[in-house]
Design a protein around this motif. Sequence first.
Motif, PDB file in Angstrom:
ATOM      1  N   LEU A   1       0.646  -1.057   0.222  1.00 13.40           N
ATOM      2  CA  LEU A   1      -0.557  -0.362   0.020  1.00 13.40           C
ATOM      3  C   LEU A   1       0.521   1.453   0.037  1.00 13.40           C
ATOM      4  O   LEU A   1       0.138   2.528  -0.200  1.00 13.40           O
ATOM      5  CB  LEU A   1      -1.056   0.220   1.143  1.00 13.40           C
ATOM      6  CG  LEU A   1      -2.321  -0.839   1.357  1.00 13.40           C
ATOM      7  CD1 LEU A   1      -2.742  -0.839   2.722  1.00 13.40           C
ATOM      8  CD2 LEU A   1      -2.792  -0.958  -0.600  1.00 13.40           C
ATOM      9  N   LEU A   2       1.907   1.160   0.265  1.00 11.37           N
ATOM     10  CA  LEU A   2       2.635   2.276   0.435  1.00 11.37           C
ATOM     11  C   LEU A   2       2.971   2.983  -0.783  1.00 11.37           C
ATOM     12  O   LEU A   2       2.539   4.121  -1.383  1.00 11.37           O
ATOM     13  CB  LEU A   2       4.518   1.979   0.748  1.00 11.37           C
ATOM     14  CG  LEU A   2       4.384   1.082   2.028  1.00 11.37           C
ATOM     15  CD1 LEU A   2       5.699   1.592   2.773  1.00 11.37           C
ATOM     16  CD2 LEU A   2       3.863   2.379   3.316  1.00 11.37           C
ATOM     17  N   ALA A   3       3.353   2.496  -2.262  1.00  7.20           N
ATOM     18  CA  ALA A   3       4.048   3.123  -3.185  1.00  7.20           C
ATOM     19  C   ALA A   3       1.774   3.124  -3.718  1.00  7.20           C
ATOM     20  O   ALA A   3       2.378   4.069  -4.350  1.00  7.20           O
ATOM     21  CB  ALA A   3       4.067   1.366  -4.382  1.00  7.20           C
TER      22      ALA A   3
ATOM     23  N   ALA B   1      -8.135   1.176  -5.365  1.00  6.98           N
ATOM     24  CA  ALA B   1     -10.435   1.111  -4.292  1.00  6.98           C
ATOM     25  C   ALA B   1      -9.864   1.782  -3.076  1.00  6.98           C
ATOM     26  O   ALA B   1      -8.627   1.666  -2.847  1.00  6.98           O
ATOM     27  CB  ALA B   1     -10.411  -0.278  -3.970  1.00  6.98           C
ATOM     28  N   ASP B   2     -10.676   2.007  -2.592  1.00 11.60           N
ATOM     29  CA  ASP B   2     -11.355   2.883  -1.751  1.00 11.60           C
ATOM     30  C   ASP B   2     -10.601   2.347  -0.526  1.00 11.60           C
ATOM     31  O   ASP B   2      -9.596   2.973   0.774  1.00 11.60           O
ATOM     32  CB  ASP B   2     -12.631   3.796  -1.295  1.00 11.60           C
ATOM     33  CG  ASP B   2     -12.554   4.862  -0.449  1.00 11.60           C
ATOM     34  OD1 ASP B   2     -11.567   5.380  -0.213  1.00 11.60           O
ATOM     35  OD2 ASP B   2     -13.513   4.181   0.527  1.00 11.60           O
TER      36      ASP B   2
ATOM     37  N   HIS C   1      -9.416   5.399   5.402  1.00 12.58           N
ATOM     38  CA  HIS C   1      -8.757   4.668   7.452  1.00 12.58           C
ATOM     39  C   HIS C   1      -9.040   5.778   8.077  1.00 12.58           C
ATOM     40  O   HIS C   1      -9.680   5.213   9.244  1.00 12.58           O
ATOM     41  CB  HIS C   1      -7.913   3.701   6.686  1.00 12.58           C
ATOM     42  CG  HIS C   1      -8.408   2.979   5.877  1.00 12.58           C
ATOM     43  ND1 HIS C   1      -9.209   1.778   6.616  1.00 12.58           N
ATOM     44  CD2 HIS C   1      -7.819   2.406   4.951  1.00 12.58           C
ATOM     45  CE1 HIS C   1      -9.460   0.347   5.459  1.00 12.58           C
ATOM     46  NE2 HIS C   1      -8.613   0.975   4.475  1.00 12.58           N
ATOM     47  N   VAL C   2      -8.429   6.988   7.662  1.00 11.83           N
ATOM     48  CA  VAL C   2      -8.112   7.888   9.345  1.00 11.83           C
ATOM     49  C   VAL C   2      -9.361   8.672   8.608  1.00 11.83           C
ATOM     50  O   VAL C   2      -9.546   8.769   9.899  1.00 11.83           O
ATOM     51  CB  VAL C   2      -6.791   9.090   8.182  1.00 11.83           C
ATOM     52  CG1 VAL C   2      -6.665   9.872   9.304  1.00 11.83           C
ATOM     53  CG2 VAL C   2      -5.464   7.792   8.083  1.00 11.83           C
TER      54      VAL C   2
END
Length: 252
Positions: free
Chosen positions: A82-84, A221-222, A229-230
Amino acid sequence: MTRAFNFSAGPATLPESVLRKAQEEMLEWNGAGASIVEMSHRGPEFMAVAAKADADLRRLIGIPDDYAVLFLAGGATTQQALLALNFAQPGQTVDYVLTGHWGKTAIKQVTPYVNVNVAASSEANGFHDIPARDTWQLSADAAYVHITANETIHGVEFRDTPDVGQVPLFADFSSSIASEPLDVSKYGLIYAGAQKNLGPVGVSVVIVRRDLLERAGQPRADIFNYRSHVARDSMLNTPPTWNWYLAGLVFE
């Protein structure tokens, strides 16, 4: 019952006091008539548990207010991918300093999305050390620089935070977070699977500087969007409530 001495390199020992408290509250939590895993994760009971875990972790590690804290399902390897997606444009360069097995895993997760520059590597000598900082070939326009703070398989650990200039430093702290004082402000993002130091397997912690969340990143995707998420306090989807609850007991 005699509990064994657990020196596993995988899930670590939880404090006996945490296990006994969880045992006591398994059938019913805090007079609510149900266990913590039977309640709504958006109900006031669990929301209070989640808020306390967040506050306790912030106090324990010393997380500044300008950093968001996420409790997410999946291991650290999921966060590596998810970082990239969240912080680099398609095709943008990201810098990785390779010092062991988990660094190789981190590179593997982002390779489909970005241009990976291995700025330094100790693979040629069997991952016996960390390449000297003055040998790192960092990219001037990198989205971030990634290190693995402690390589548990090869036994290589960063004892000092490397200076990478204005580019955000991202770090996998899965095996060493909360084991000693940590200056969170030196990092753009820290992530960790909980099972070494923070609680049981099944939940990961992401600590991210809030301004980085404004980056567009890549189409995704969301559910893969840290910003979403935050905004939902780590409850964009049903979280691993039992693991989160146990981690909160560890933080106390």
